[in-house]
Structures are given as C-alpha cells and as structure tokens.
Design an enzyme around this catalytic site. Structure first.
Site, mmCIF file in Angstrom:
data_model
loop_
_atom_site.group_PDB
_atom_site.id
_atom_site.type_symbol
_atom_site.label_atom_id
_atom_site.label_comp_id
_atom_site.label_asym_id
_atom_site.label_seq_id
_atom_site.Cartn_x
_atom_site.Cartn_y
_atom_site.Cartn_z
ATOM 1 N N ARG A 87 1.681 3.084 16.446
ATOM 2 C CA ARG A 87 1.809 4.642 17.057
ATOM 3 C C ARG A 87 0.215 4.750 17.839
ATOM 4 N NH1 ARG A 87 -1.184 6.574 13.341
ATOM 5 N NH2 ARG A 87 -1.295 5.519 11.798
ATOM 6 N N TYR A 227 9.069 3.372 19.043
ATOM 7 C CA TYR A 227 8.413 3.440 17.768
ATOM 8 C C TYR A 227 8.347 3.907 16.851
ATOM 9 C CZ TYR A 227 6.288 -0.738 14.757
ATOM 10 O OH TYR A 227 6.327 -1.680 13.808
ATOM 11 N N LYS A 236 6.268 11.099 10.348
ATOM 12 C CA LYS A 236 4.569 11.314 10.718
ATOM 13 C C LYS A 236 4.099 12.889 11.188
ATOM 14 C CE LYS A 236 2.996 7.326 8.922
ATOM 15 N NZ LYS A 236 1.894 7.147 7.596
ATOM 16 N N HIS A 256 -1.107 12.194 2.944
ATOM 17 C CA HIS A 256 -0.417 10.824 3.872
ATOM 18 C C HIS A 256 -0.989 9.748 1.921
ATOM 19 C CE1 HIS A 256 -1.398 7.114 6.548
ATOM 20 N NE2 HIS A 256 -0.135 7.238 6.232
ATOM 21 N N SER A 278 -3.160 3.704 7.178
ATOM 22 C CA SER A 278 -2.031 2.809 7.471
ATOM 23 C C SER A 278 -2.797 1.419 7.337
ATOM 24 C CB SER A 278 -1.802 3.711 9.007
ATOM 25 O OG SER A 278 -1.728 4.952 8.953
ATOM 26 N N CYS A 280 -3.239 0.158 4.899
ATOM 27 C CA CYS A 280 -4.304 -0.295 3.629
ATOM 28 C C CYS A 280 -3.524 -0.247 2.576
ATOM 29 C CB CYS A 280 -5.447 0.312 4.044
ATOM 30 S SG CYS A 280 -6.270 0.686 4.966
ATOM 31 N N THR A 283 2.529 0.994 0.371
ATOM 32 C CA THR A 283 3.848 0.475 0.003
ATOM 33 C C THR A 283 3.336 -0.150 -1.114
ATOM 34 O OG1 THR A 283 4.678 1.442 2.432
ATOM 35 C CG2 THR A 283 6.115 -0.666 0.674
ATOM 36 N N ASP A 303 4.295 6.539 1.315
ATOM 37 C CA ASP A 303 4.001 7.223 2.404
ATOM 38 C C ASP A 303 3.528 8.719 2.531
ATOM 39 O OD1 ASP A 303 2.472 6.006 4.540
ATOM 40 O OD2 ASP A 303 4.018 7.558 5.752
ATOM 41 N N ARG A 396 7.873 -4.311 10.963
ATOM 42 C CA ARG A 396 8.058 -3.099 10.037
ATOM 43 C C ARG A 396 9.368 -3.633 9.116
ATOM 44 N NH1 ARG A 396 4.057 0.797 8.230
ATOM 45 N NH2 ARG A 396 2.507 0.101 9.922
HETATM 46 N N1 LIG Z 1 -5.688 -8.294 -0.233
HETATM 47 C C1 LIG Z 1 -5.400 -7.794 -0.159
HETATM 48 N N2 LIG Z 1 -4.315 -7.196 0.178
HETATM 49 C C2 LIG Z 1 -3.453 -5.723 0.596
HETATM 50 C C3 LIG Z 1 -3.580 -5.251 -1.205
HETATM 51 N N3 LIG Z 1 -2.362 -4.187 -1.013
HETATM 52 C C4 LIG Z 1 -1.731 -4.833 -0.070
HETATM 53 N N4 LIG Z 1 -2.419 -5.217 0.566
HETATM 54 C C5 LIG Z 1 -2.389 -5.834 2.241
HETATM 55 O O1 LIG Z 1 -2.306 -4.563 2.778
HETATM 56 C C6 LIG Z 1 -2.015 -4.615 4.448
HETATM 57 C C7 LIG Z 1 -0.636 -3.323 4.122
HETATM 58 O O2 LIG Z 1 -0.682 -2.934 3.438
HETATM 59 P P1 LIG Z 1 0.696 -1.445 2.989
HETATM 60 O O3 LIG Z 1 1.387 -1.561 1.481
HETATM 61 O O4 LIG Z 1 1.988 -1.732 3.849
HETATM 62 O O5 LIG Z 1 0.118 -0.831 3.559
HETATM 63 P P2 LIG Z 1 0.595 0.998 3.626
HETATM 64 O O6 LIG Z 1 -0.519 1.319 3.733
HETATM 65 O O7 LIG Z 1 1.223 1.014 2.664
HETATM 66 O O8 LIG Z 1 0.453 1.207 5.509
HETATM 67 P P3 LIG Z 1 1.523 1.910 6.231
HETATM 68 O O9 LIG Z 1 2.974 1.906 6.219
HETATM 69 O O10 LIG Z 1 1.549 2.055 7.831
HETATM 70 O O11 LIG Z 1 1.014 3.701 5.748
HETATM 71 C C8 LIG Z 1 -0.878 -5.631 3.938
HETATM 72 O O12 LIG Z 1 -0.622 -6.509 4.737
HETATM 73 C C9 LIG Z 1 -0.706 -5.646 2.069
HETATM 74 O O13 LIG Z 1 -0.524 -7.571 2.364
HETATM 75 C C10 LIG Z 1 -4.317 -5.699 -2.019
HETATM 76 O O14 LIG Z 1 -4.543 -4.562 -3.262
HETATM 77 N N5 LIG Z 1 -4.941 -6.261 -1.989
HETATM 78 O O1 LIG Z 2 3.814 5.711 12.139
HETATM 79 C C1 LIG Z 2 4.285 4.315 11.503
HETATM 80 O O2 LIG Z 2 4.885 3.972 12.580
HETATM 81 C C2 LIG Z 2 3.996 4.147 10.954
HETATM 82 C C3 LIG Z 2 3.933 4.076 9.807
HETATM 83 O O3 LIG Z 2 4.363 3.843 9.057
HETATM 84 C C4 LIG Z 2 1.798 3.993 9.370
HETATM 85 O O4 LIG Z 2 1.753 4.096 10.927
HETATM 86 O O5 LIG Z 2 1.301 5.183 9.253
HETATM 87 MN MN LIG Z 3 3.633 1.780 4.349
#
Ligand SMILES: Nc1nc2c(ncn2[C@@H]2O[C@H](COP(=O)(O)OP(=O)(O)OP(=O)(O)O)[C@@H](O)[C@H]2O)c(=O)[nH]1
Ligand SMILES: O=C([O-])CC(=O)C(=O)O
Ligand SMILES: [Mn+2]
Length: 614
Positions: A87, A227, A236, A256, A278, A280, A283, A303, A396
């Site tokens: 983004r 993207y 979003k 979010h 994002s 963090c 998922t 999400d 992704r």
């Molecule tokens: N150390 C650690 N890393 C984590 C944990 N949960 C997630 N991660 C890492 O954080 C990164 C992002 O995790 P996601 O669960 O994909 O994050 P998200 O909030 O869904 O991200 P968006 O889809 O961008 O909104 C990945 O590389 C994970 O491996 C955790 O509990 N501990």
């Molecule tokens: O919006 C995107 O490209 C991917 C996503 O879920 C985020 O960044 O939070």
């Molecule tokens: Mn996610």
C-alpha cells in the site's frame, strides 16, 4: 466497442453478463468507458467458466504462473513490478468537502481539484485493455442492509483476486438491480494504456499512484497500482475507509480487526476481536492453534470487522470479506498450520513469493528447512547464500476463507456474533507488556487511541519506526481521527457497561534481556487469551499497574512451556523509565489532534499522568 468481450461467440455457456437493467449503474459504466476508452467492456458474472477462461488468459500472458497441481491445485503465482509491492500511504487521499473533515492523519485535496486531476489521469487510461465491471457486496448478500459496490478495473489479476476476497458476480448484480440499491462506485486502472501494437508487460502499473476516496460521494478511485490494498477496492478502500464514514453516519463501527471464537474446556464460547496494524499478527491470531489444554479456536475473520450494537445492548461483529489476503513470510507449518492447510487446498493466488524448482512456492518461515535452490520473487536464482530474502517481505497468499478447516459456522451469520473482548495490539520491542487489561471501557478506548507499533513492509516506506496507530486504523480512518475516537465514545455511550466487551492491550513482539522475543507467540498466545477470558469471568489474578492490570506468573497457564519466572517478567513487566518516555509520546500524539481530541480522551490522559506520577 462490444459490451462483452466474447459476445460474438456462439457457445451456450458464454460467461459474462450482458450489462445491467439498472440505469444508474449502466450510466456510470458508460461514462467510465467513454473516459477511459478500453478496447472492450466485460461484465463479470463470477462463474467457474469465467474464472477458468480468465486464468487461462492470464497464464498465456505470463501474468499468472500455474503451480504444480499435485502441490497447489488451481493455484498461481504472480510477480509484481518491484516498485508496486505494498500500500502507498503517501499517495492515499481522503477528499472530503472540508479539509478539517479529513483530519491530520490523512492526505487531503479539494474534491473538485482532485476530480479534475483524476479525469486527466483516467482519460484514455484503459486504451488497449479490457474494462471489467465487478458487482460485489461486502458482508452477506442477505444482510439487513447489504453493502454493495461495483469495481471497474482494467486488471484481470484484480478480477481473479476480488473473486476470492469478496462475494461478486451475477447474484450480487441481480440484487442490486432488484432493490435499485446504492452501490459504491470504485474505479481502478493500472494506469498503463497500450497503444496500437504495443506489447504489454507482465505487471503493468504507473509510477504515479493515486488512491483516492470521496467520503461524501462514497466513491473510490485508484490509479497506477495493481497491488493488494491499492487495487482490491472492496478491502481497505471500501470496507475500512468508506465504511468508516458510513459507520460514523449510521452509528456502527468499521474496524481493522480479526474475529476469533474460543471455546473453553467447560464448552463456554467467547468471541474476541483484535485490532493490530498491518503485518502485526491478525491473520496468525485468527488462525490460532491453541496450545493450552482443552481450549478450541474457530476463525471468523482475519482483517476486517464491522460492529453494531444489537437490541440487547451487546456489540456484534461480522467479517465482510470472503477470503484471506495474508502475509506469506512467517506463515509456516510450525507457526500457522491452519493457514498452511487452507492454502494447500489450492485455489490460491500468491504474489511475490519465491518458486521452488518443482513447481511449488516458498517464503521465509514456511518450512524450517530452507530449499537449496529457488527462483526469487524477482525471477533470479536464489540459494541460502544469496544474502537476500527469496520472497518479498510483503508477499501474500490470497485464499478463499471457506478453505480454512477451523472456519466457524458463525462466519455465515449475516448479522455477526457477540463480541466479548477486544484486543488492541502492536509490534513494540519495549514498553508494552504482553497483556494489560484496561480499567474500564473508556480506559480501553484510550489504549486503542494511543496504540503504537513499529512500521512494517505492508506499506511503502521505512520499516521499524514506532508510530501511533489509533485502533490500528491510522491508514484507514476515512475522516477526522478525533471525530473517529469521539464516534467510538458516542456509539457506546448509554450502553450497559456490563454488556460492553472488555478491552486488553497486547504485544507479542516485546524483546527479552537477550534481544530475542520475550514471548513465544503464535499458538502460545492462546494462554494470553485464556487469561483475558478468565479475567472477564473473575477467575484470574493480576497486578495493578498505572496502565492497567497485568498477569502474575501464577495466573498465566504456562503448563508445558519452559518459560522461567525471569522470562515471564521480561514479557509482562511495567517499567517506569520506559513509561516516562511513552508518556511523552502519547502527549505529543494527543497534541496533534488539536481541538478534535475528545474531552474524555484528555481526561484519560490526565488520569494516566497522575497514576504515573505516584
Ligand atoms: N514473534 C511473533 N511473530 C508473529 C506473531 N504473530 C504473527 N507474527 C508475525 O508477524 C507477521 C505478520 O503477521 P500476520 O498475522 O500476517 O499480520 P496481519 O496483521 O494479518 O497483517 P495484514 O494482513 O497486513 O493486516 C508474520 O511474519 C508473522 O509470522 C507472534 O505471535 N509472535
Ligand atoms: O492492504 C494490503 O495490501 C494488505 C493488507 O491487508 C494490509 O496492508 O493491511
Ligand atoms: Mn492479515
């Protein structure tokens, strides 16, 4: 110009719709076609036959690379332009009529000036390309008030991805027509017209990118990027930025957040919503594999969470999406087996991952063993000695949510599930304990309002910089951030406090004294959730700190973990010196709101200052 790309074929099962009977929609589509001058217009019906044909075209053009059927059936890898991988917040605009309504967290331009700018950009932008019309609904088609949109795009990759992420096609269009429904017009172009005879590139895009929202018009324009969050406009742009404005006007909340159902050994179920910025951990938490004895987890969303108060005074949340657009790196058989099993069922589009020599995909963290040879996301040979990531950090997977084995039946509930707890969380190396229970609802809103996190690869720009990210919505609030906080206070005002969800602040990313993660994270986060739910039930101990209640070593179920008391202290400690610094950050943050900071938030800050001074 033909109305349908394949209108002249004689097959009986010709995919595609023949335009619409809904004059308002037809007029908008005609107007866009006249402006953007595509070679043809195609109405997406969402059928199986249609997607097969599109996939075939995309494979032929080299946009999608088919993967080995035995490993990832009906799955493809796409590779973006190296300058179009995330983004673009700097290029994202909220064009409200008044500048102050966009607030200090958004880029703003006068709407008529922006419309003139966009007219110039979109003029002829689709030359040589097919213009696809995608009717979609965010949330359920049989919701009380379905939230419709129509995305026009010149990218077939976007069509294929939208088909996974949202409910699209003929059923949606039929309902829009029957009810003459309001729909959000969402116009997207990669901004790369083809002149006669000009060869296309695999990932067309434009250096000049514009992601624009008109909140009063409820319209979206996206130019120059193909993207994810820039181009899949239901996500979003609609379900957060435009929906947050609708929610403000209609008295609900567009957030979010993931939604997770947890069931205790006593078979009592709870729903937890969690807002993390994002990349963090949303998922991952949404697909949690609980390690704590006797507890089970089910997924509802990873999400986005649309929440409304029910007649019973409780808060209900629904996931408006139909797919997962998950961060690949770090998603692995050991950290997130539920995601891996869902992905392995196929029907997935991967973007910017690495390819294995035997027709599979790989990314950092997918398996413990690192392959000896890969083709990296930029098409180069890669070996473990290459010294660079094989997959882009923001690569992704785009997978239908119903492939997730742990998907809850409640996901299909059009009006959502009762939310028992809300977690706010970020990625902080220091300062923020593993988990802190808010004193009360307003204290919890304050935790959300002051949430902070280190920036990640999910957005263009520097990573690892701490920034405030209110409710993890900083890049997604479609109006003034102070008004947004006020809206949280207003929608919940007058509700029985007993019925409001309990709020917790979490941080899976704190470092210990040796620099490693202080908490093992992933499935082990179930222990933290158990503690939080036991706090709700009045069954778990905690220690009062100036910021809220944190767990004691004894109150957290650590059975089976070799975490020592010292390690646990590193994860949960409240540190005076760190908080003296943090307080300054919060004061500076609130100062930026000026007059729009809700009075109740400055009162919460005063209370925190007093408690920290003691
Ligand atoms: N150390 C650690 N890393 C984590 C944990 N949960 C997630 N991660 C890492 O954080 C990164 C992002 O995790 P996601 O669960 O994909 O994050 P998200 O909030 O869904 O991200 P968006 O889809 O961008 O909104 C990945 O590389 C994970 O491996 C955790 O509990 N501990
Ligand atoms: O919006 C995107 O490209 C991917 C996503 O879920 C985020 O960044 O939070
Ligand atoms: Mn996610």
């Amino acid at each position: 110009m033909t109305i349908n790309a394949n209108e002249t074929t004689t097959e009986s099962n010709v995919p595609g719709l023949k335009g619409t009977t809904y004059a308002k929609l037809q007029a908008w589509v005609d107007e866009v076609a006249a402006l953007t001058q595509p070679k043809d217009v195609y109405w997406v019906d969402g059928s199986e036959a249609e997607i097969k044909r599109l996939q075939g075209e995309l494979v032929e053009k080299g946009v999608l690379k088919p993967l080995d059927e035995s490993k990832f059936p009906n799955s493809f890898a796409a590779f973006s332009d190296p300058a179009d991988v995330a983004r673009v917040e700097e290029r994202t605009f909220i064009c409200s009529e008044k500048k102050e309504d966009a607030g200090f967290t958004n880029n703003w331009m006068d709407p008529s000036e922006m419309h003139a700018k966009l007219d110039g950009l979109f003029k002829g932008a689709m030359r040589g390309r097919t213009m696809y019309v995608i009717p979609f609904v965010m949330g359920h088609l049989d919701a009380d008030e379905p939230k419709f949109g129509v995305e026009i795009t010149d990218s077939a990759y976007v069509v294929a991805s939208m088909r996974i992420m949202a409910r699209i096609g003929s059923d949606v269009l039929k309902k829009i027509e029957e009810t003459e429904a309001f729909f959000v017009p969402a116009l997207h172009s990669v901004g790369a017209p083809l002149e006669d005879g000009q060869e296309d590139v695999v990932w067309p895009c434009n250096e000049d990118k514009w992601i624009v929202h008109f909140p009063e018009e409820r319209s979206i324009y996206s130019y120059g990027s193909g993207y994810g969050g820039n181009a899949l406009l239901g996500k979003k742009c609609y379900a957060l930025r435009i929906a947050s404005v609708m929610a403000r006007d209609e008295g609900w909340l567009a957030e979010h957040m993931l939604i997770l159902k947890l069931t205790s050994p006593e078979k009592k179920s709870y729903h937890i919503a969690a807002a993390f910025p994002s990349a963090c951990g949303k998922t991952n938490l949404a697909l949690l594999d609980p390690t704590v004895e006797g507890w089970t987890a089910e997924t509802l969303g990873d999400d986005i969470n649309w929440m409304r108060f029910g007649k019973d005074g409780a808060l209900y949340g629904v996931n408006p999406e139909a797919g997962l657009f998950g961060v690949a790196p770090g998603t692995g058989w050991s950290t997130n087996p539920n995601a891996m099993r869902g992905i392995a069922k196929g029907n997935t589009i991967f973007t910017n991952v690495a390819l294995t020599d035997d027709g599979g995909v790989w990314w950092e963290g997918m398996t413990d063993e690192v392959p000896a040879h890969l083709t990296d996301w930029q098409g180069n040979d890669w070996t473990p000695e290459s010294g660079r990531p094989a997959a882009h950090p923001n690569s992704r997977f785009c997978t239908p949510i119903d492939q997730i084995d742990m998907l809850s039946d409640d996901y299909y509930e059009p009006n959502g599930v009762k939310i028992d707890a809300i977690l706010f969380g970020g990625r902080r190396k220091t300062t923020i304990p593993l988990v802190t229970e808010a004193r009360d609802w307003k204290g919890g809103i304050f935790m959300g309002a002051t949430l902070s996190s280190e920036t990640t690869a999910a957005a263009a720009g520097a990573t690892g910089v701490v920034r405030r990210d209110p409710m993890a919505m900083l890049p997604f609030i479609g109006y003034d951030a102070g008004d947004y906080l006020q809206h949280w206070l207003d929608t919940s005002a007058g509700h029985d406090p007993e019925k409001l969800p309990k709020i917790f602040l979490v941080n899976w990313f704190r470092r210990d004294r040796d620099g490693g993660f202080a908490w093992p994270g992933f499935g082990e986060n179930s222990r933290v959730l158990k503690w939080a739910l036991e706090r709700i039930e009045g069954k778990a101990d905690g220690v009062e700190t100036p910021i809220g209640v944190v767990p004691t070593f004894e109150s957290m179920d650590l059975t089976g973990l070799d975490t020592t008391r010292e390690q646990f202290e590193d994860a949960v400690k409240f540190d005076d010196a760190e908080w003296a610094e943090e307080l300054k950050g919060i004061q500076e943050w609130f100062a930026r709101f000026g007059d729009s900071l809700p009075e109740e938030m400055s009162q919460e800050l005063t209370r925190l200052e007093e408690r920290l001074a003691k």
